[in-house]
Design an enzyme around this catalytic site. Structure first.
Site, mmCIF file in Angstrom:
data_model
loop_
_atom_site.group_PDB
_atom_site.id
_atom_site.type_symbol
_atom_site.label_atom_id
_atom_site.label_comp_id
_atom_site.label_asym_id
_atom_site.label_seq_id
_atom_site.Cartn_x
_atom_site.Cartn_y
_atom_site.Cartn_z
ATOM 1 N N TYR A 10 1.848 -7.192 16.372
ATOM 2 C CA TYR A 10 2.228 -6.067 15.510
ATOM 3 C C TYR A 10 2.819 -4.937 16.346
ATOM 4 O O TYR A 10 3.880 -4.387 16.027
ATOM 5 C CB TYR A 10 1.002 -5.584 14.742
ATOM 6 C CG TYR A 10 1.226 -4.370 13.870
ATOM 7 C CD1 TYR A 10 1.893 -4.483 12.657
ATOM 8 C CD2 TYR A 10 0.748 -3.118 14.246
ATOM 9 C CE1 TYR A 10 2.089 -3.369 11.841
ATOM 10 C CE2 TYR A 10 0.935 -2.005 13.448
ATOM 11 C CZ TYR A 10 1.600 -2.138 12.243
ATOM 12 O OH TYR A 10 1.797 -1.033 11.442
ATOM 13 N N LYS A 17 6.665 -3.312 16.538
ATOM 14 C CA LYS A 17 6.895 -1.902 16.240
ATOM 15 C C LYS A 17 7.697 -1.217 17.350
ATOM 16 O O LYS A 17 8.590 -0.411 17.082
ATOM 17 C CB LYS A 17 5.563 -1.187 15.999
ATOM 18 C CG LYS A 17 4.936 -1.517 14.651
ATOM 19 C CD LYS A 17 5.887 -1.228 13.500
ATOM 20 C CE LYS A 17 5.322 -1.586 12.154
ATOM 21 N NZ LYS A 17 6.316 -1.390 11.062
ATOM 22 N N GLN A 24 0.822 -1.213 0.000
ATOM 23 C CA GLN A 24 0.000 0.000 0.000
ATOM 24 C C GLN A 24 0.857 1.264 0.000
ATOM 25 O O GLN A 24 0.616 2.186 -0.777
ATOM 26 C CB GLN A 24 -0.939 0.011 1.209
ATOM 27 C CG GLN A 24 -1.922 1.178 1.188
ATOM 28 C CD GLN A 24 -2.594 1.419 2.526
ATOM 29 O OE1 GLN A 24 -2.080 1.018 3.561
ATOM 30 N NE2 GLN A 24 -3.733 2.078 2.510
#
Length: 318
Positions: free
Chosen positions: A143, A147, A12
């Protein structure tokens, strides 16, 4: 920046970032790094070099860096929040072992590295409103864990080895070019497609769930501006809060209805995505980015909505 490797160039962010960098740096090599099964096509393939670039294969990456004399690496390889939750070991392998490979190569070859962080790096104990640049980060998703570790590992390689690491904490990114792939904020992209196509939208996130969002052109600008920033003015590096707008599904729905009055939406929330969203901030304080490298978004909710609808109507001949 002159010779740039964009890892994850068909995703994306990467698909748009690669094309923008080729436009801004026509004299450089802007290499579209991809993995098998996600090969670049069309303009992305035809407008510049493309190479297999699996972050888990260090030798492969090092060969590309040497071949094109790469000075900057954009490491966009990641499993997004909802997908990472279903495949935690794969998420760790890509996002942590892959990053370690990149940082080791950057240390040896003297490359700058951008590895984005996210609002997902925060957790349920983080202040929800006006979330500070420096605050508690105890995420509850894989996730988010990767991070936070990305931020720390990138800072470590800067302080220990002098690797020029920089990054931002992206909000949810809204694009009219490439569909997202498994993020908690994806609903804010999907809703525009449903509205323009004349379909009812089934929202997986509850009303009243606020999250930071950003139109992709602003996200791309931030990714480029931070790498071009004067390093002597950077107090922080990994990673800067950046913000543009914050809304819940109901606010977004009503804004779209101003332009498409017969648009309808109903709620059918996804427990996994809702739990992740509930652990994230409502809105972030991005004053450090504004002060240290001049960050400033160009789009608000209304201007983004106009642009999204106009672009998608042309694409679908509506």
């Amino acid at each position: 920046m002159k010779n740039v490797l964009v890892i994850g160039s068909t995703g994306q962010i990467g698909s748009e970032l690669t094309m923008l960098l080729r436009k801004l740096i026509p004299e450089g090599n802007i290499v579209a790094g991809y993995i098998a099964g996600a090969e670049p096509k069309g303009d992305l393939l035809e407008s510049g070099p493309a190479e297999l670039a699996n972050v888990c294969k260090a030798d492969e990456l090092a060969t590309i860096v040497d071949k094109y004399k790469i000075d900057t690496i954009y490491n966009l390889a990641a499993l997004l929040s909802a997908v990472a939750e279903s495949k935690p070991l794969l998420a760790w392998d890509i996002q942590m072992n892959g990053l370690l490979n990149i940082l080791e190569i950057a240390k040896e070859k003297k490359c700058a590295v951008f590895t984005p962080s996210s609002i997902g790096s925060f957790g349920p104990n983080t202040p929800k409103d006006n979330t500070p640049q420096d605050t508690i980060q105890r995420p509850s998703s894989m996730y988010g864990v990767t991070k936070v570790a990305t931020e720390l590992l990138s800072d470590y390689y800067f302080k220990k080895f002098g690797v020029d690491t920089r990054s931002v904490r992206f909000p949810g990114l809204i694009s009219n070019v490439t569909l997202p792939g498994g993020g908690t904020t994806d609903y804010a992209v999907d809703i525009y497609y449903s509205a323009v196509k004349g379909e009812e939208f089934v929202c997986p996130i509850k009303a009243g769930t606020f999250m930071d969002m950003m139109y992709m052109p602003d996200g791309l600008k931030a990714a480029i501006d931070i790498m071009n920033a004067d390093p002597t003015k950077l107090i922080h590096r990994n990673a800067f809060n950046i913000a543009s707008m914050s809304f819940d599904p109901e606010i977004l729905y009503k804004k779209i209805k101003e332009y498409i009055p017969d648009f309808t939406m109903r709620y059918e929330f996804d427990p996994v995505r809702q739990a992740i969203a509930d652990s994230w901030p409502n809105n972030m304080d991005d004053s450090c980015a504004r002060e240290e490298w001049g960050w400033k978004p160009s789009y608000d909710l209304d201007s983004m909505t106009r642009s999204m609808i106009e672009t998608l109507k042309k694409r679908f001949n509506k």
